[in-house]
Motif scaffolding. Structure first.
Motif, mmCIF file in Angstrom:
data_model
loop_
_atom_site.group_PDB
_atom_site.id
_atom_site.type_symbol
_atom_site.label_atom_id
_atom_site.label_comp_id
_atom_site.label_asym_id
_atom_site.label_seq_id
_atom_site.Cartn_x
_atom_site.Cartn_y
_atom_site.Cartn_z
ATOM 1 N N ALA A 359 0.865 -1.232 -0.090
ATOM 2 C CA ALA A 359 -0.015 0.033 0.039
ATOM 3 C C ALA A 359 0.701 1.432 -0.011
ATOM 4 N N LEU A 360 2.073 1.236 0.714
ATOM 5 C CA LEU A 360 3.113 2.364 0.629
ATOM 6 C C LEU A 360 4.080 2.414 -0.317
ATOM 7 N N ASN A 361 3.990 1.250 -1.026
ATOM 8 C CA ASN A 361 4.989 1.099 -2.268
ATOM 9 C C ASN A 361 6.692 1.287 -1.623
ATOM 10 N N LYS A 362 6.627 0.701 -0.558
ATOM 11 C CA LYS A 362 8.181 0.671 0.016
ATOM 12 C C LYS A 362 8.690 -0.848 0.453
ATOM 13 N N GLY A 363 9.688 -0.956 0.479
ATOM 14 C CA GLY A 363 10.380 -2.236 0.839
ATOM 15 C C GLY A 363 11.159 -1.964 2.095
ATOM 16 N N VAL A 364 11.549 -2.924 2.789
ATOM 17 C CA VAL A 364 12.603 -2.965 3.996
ATOM 18 C C VAL A 364 13.664 -3.876 3.839
ATOM 19 N N PHE A 365 14.852 -3.856 4.177
ATOM 20 C CA PHE A 365 15.982 -4.602 3.849
ATOM 21 C C PHE A 365 17.123 -4.616 5.328
ATOM 22 N N ALA A 383 14.652 0.598 -7.327
ATOM 23 C CA ALA A 383 14.365 1.512 -6.065
ATOM 24 C C ALA A 383 15.634 2.002 -5.865
ATOM 25 N N THR A 384 15.466 3.366 -5.063
ATOM 26 C CA THR A 384 16.420 3.949 -4.293
ATOM 27 C C THR A 384 16.475 3.250 -2.995
ATOM 28 N N GLU A 385 17.881 3.091 -2.501
ATOM 29 C CA GLU A 385 17.923 2.577 -1.152
ATOM 30 C C GLU A 385 18.279 3.512 -0.268
ATOM 31 N N SER A 415 25.099 6.356 10.882
ATOM 32 C CA SER A 415 25.274 7.044 9.713
ATOM 33 C C SER A 415 24.027 6.662 8.900
ATOM 34 N N VAL A 416 23.528 7.472 8.141
ATOM 35 C CA VAL A 416 22.712 7.195 6.940
ATOM 36 C C VAL A 416 23.101 7.415 5.566
ATOM 37 N N PHE A 417 22.909 6.610 4.816
ATOM 38 C CA PHE A 417 23.359 6.855 3.418
ATOM 39 C C PHE A 417 22.199 6.509 2.446
ATOM 40 N N PHE A 418 22.453 6.957 1.170
ATOM 41 C CA PHE A 418 21.495 6.615 0.144
ATOM 42 C C PHE A 418 22.178 6.266 -0.994
ATOM 43 N N VAL A 419 21.466 5.302 -1.792
ATOM 44 C CA VAL A 419 21.904 5.274 -3.165
ATOM 45 C C VAL A 419 20.926 5.127 -4.279
ATOM 46 N N MET A 438 20.365 -1.435 7.707
ATOM 47 C CA MET A 438 19.058 -1.688 7.565
ATOM 48 C C MET A 438 18.313 -0.327 7.106
ATOM 49 N N GLY A 439 17.303 -0.585 6.197
ATOM 50 C CA GLY A 439 16.678 0.596 5.839
ATOM 51 C C GLY A 439 15.421 0.235 4.967
#
Length: 504
Positions: A359-365, A383-385, A415-419, A438-439
């Motif tokens: 419903a939110l169009n999100k994933g978790v890893f 997707a962006t991570e 730390s928070v990073f994105f790809v 995780m994120g």
């Protein structure tokens, strides 16, 4: 007649030269410093002799005259020569401007490449938007590298509740997906007039819809409750970070009830004006408070929240007792790993696993790497991570589409990073210990990462002759190169070099 004409012309030439010298006495003094202004002029023969002895172009330069002759000796008009000189000067200026512009463009290009090489994909530190003795809420600012997430209409939040702390009832104007990465607690929300509640613990994933009243309690007596959240800000007013609308509160925080006339509130609640005034002024501790304890005989009693008896009676009329909604969180830590070997594991949750994610169009890893291990170079096609480092330290490498290094950055716990989607990346654990992060991903569909190295390398799916020609190397060398690594996904890192001083 011819002799007379020659002499006549010669005489006039001498007279003209003499008048020219007298008229330009200042220039002559400059040209001939041995004849200052307070001395007599030189004799005409001496003057003419020195003039004749000097090259004509030098004299012209001293007197600042335009050339009367071209370099090949042909007579030209003084005005034409002036125009030619001006044209030459303009050409020289244009040439200089062109070279200067090329140098500026080269410098800009060099600076752009340097900026790209130094670009950061580690997000800036979040700012505190709520801070009390009982806890805090930090949000990602909207400037700098974080603006990329803003462009995608995403927000990140970090909630911390001390033992026995309560985040008071509120609703927000964004759909929220949260991931518990430390501690345990209880989430309660109002659904169709009833209070629903679930217990949450480390690894749990749950969702709160925009506009839903909720509150959260850390029931533990000795451990902080920490939650990492992602928000879909597409519906947020004025493109801001999401807003908290507190349905309970007082002076601090202000409840949304405070915005209405007290007479109107007294009417709609059928209460006395004094009761309304008391309700709107009692709370001064902030949005996160220490919880004084529930009345177990009536768990919906708001008195346990420190909100006053008047508000208790009012809320009881409209909310009632907690019930079981049937909704349960999904635990990431308890999910079976998608992949695992001697060097680590990866776990993902998608929409097919948990309907709330769809419903939110999100994933978790979740990624766990042992010391020195490498999550092989790969990209995520869908997707962006966005990742939060929860344990240890390591390095993340990201590559631009043009093959240049976008970032090589050290990251550690917190730390928070994105790809960005489709950008090649890899993560490397420190040799000193394990590395975990995780994120969230921006799609509920499986990512289907495409790996460049390892036994499952996407390069192996390309025809050997085509790939070898593309690399311009022999097929045999290519096949040997691609089959050197027997492991997949998570690979062993470089072995630690032995200390020769300790070898006997």
């Amino acid at each position: 007649m011819g002799t007379y004409t020659l002499r006549y012309k010669s005489c006039w030439w001498v007279v003209a030269a003499l008048l020219l010298c007298i008229g330009c006495r200042t220039s002559l003094s400059t040209r001939w410093p041995q004849y200052p202004h307070d001395h007599a002029l030189p004799s005409i023969p001496a003057l003419i002799g020195q003039m004749v002895a000097e090259p004509l172009h030098v004299l012209d330069k001293q007197l600042q005259l335009k050339p009367l002759f071209s370099e090949d000796g042909q007579a030209v008009s003084g005005y034409d020569g002036g125009r030619q000189e001006e044209e030459h000067e303009r050409e020289r200026e244009h040439e200089h401007e062109r070279h200067q512009k090329e140098e500026e463009e080269h410098e800009h290009h060099h600076h752009h490449e340097k900026t790209q090489r130094q670009e950061s994909f580690v997000l800036e530190k979040p700012i505190k938007v709520i801070k009390t003795e009982a806890g805090e809420l930090r949000m990602l600012p909207q400037a700098g590298i974080n603006s990329e997430l803003v462009r995608q209409r995403l927000g990140l939040g970090f909630l911390s509740l001390e033992p026995k702390a309560l985040l008071i009832p509120q609703y927000i104007d964004a759909d929220c997906l949260f991931l518990v990465h430390e501690g345990r607690g209880q989430l309660s929300w109002v659904e169709e007039g009833d209070v629903q509640e679930v217990d949450v613990e480390e690894g749990d994933v749950f969702e709160i819809e925009s506009g839903t009243v909720f509150y959260m309690l850390n029931q533990d007596e000795g451990q902080r409750l920490s939650i990492f959240s992602i928000y879909d800000t597409a519906t947020v007013f004025n493109d801001q970070m999401f807003h908290s609308f507190f349905v309970a509160g007082g002076q601090k925080p202000k409840t949304i009830l405070s915005g209405f006339d007290e007479d109107v509130l007294a009417t709609v609640f059928k209460a006395h004006a004094d009761e309304v005034g008391d309700m709107l002024s009692s709370q001064t501790q902030g949005p996160i408070i220490y919880f004084s304890g529930r009345n177990e005989s009536k768990r919906g009693d708001a008195a346990g929240l420190g909100l006053g008896k008047s508000l208790t009676d009012m809320l009881d009329r409209y909310i009632g007792l907690p019930t079981d909604s049937g909704k349960k969180p999904y635990n990431l830590f308890k999910e079976k790993a998608d992949f695992g070997n001697d060097y680590g594991s990866t776990t993902t949750i998608h929409g097919k696993d948990f309907k709330l994610l769809k419903a939110l169009n999100k994933g978790v890893f979740l990624v766990r790497l042992k010391a020195g291990a490498v999550l092989a170079p790969h990209w995520n096609p869908r997707a962006t991570e966005i990742a939060l480092v929860t344990k240890g330290e390591g390095e993340t490498q990201i590559v631009y589409p043009n093959g240049s290094a976008a970032a090589t950055q050290r990251v550690s716990e917190g730390s928070v990073f994105f790809v960005p989607q489709n950008f090649p990346m890899c993560q490397i654990a420190s040799q000193s210990g394990s590395f975990e992060f995780m994120g969230f991903t921006t799609s509920s569909r499986p990512n289907r990462p495409q790996f460049l190295a390892g036994s499952n390398s996407v390069l192996k799916g390309i025809e050997a002759e085509v790939l070898a020609s593309s690399f311009n190397i022999p097929v045999e060398h290519l096949q040997h190169f691609l089959h050197l690594q027997p492991e997949a996904v998570i690979l062993p890192g470089q072995p630690t070099k032995p200390n020769l001083d300790t070898i006997i």
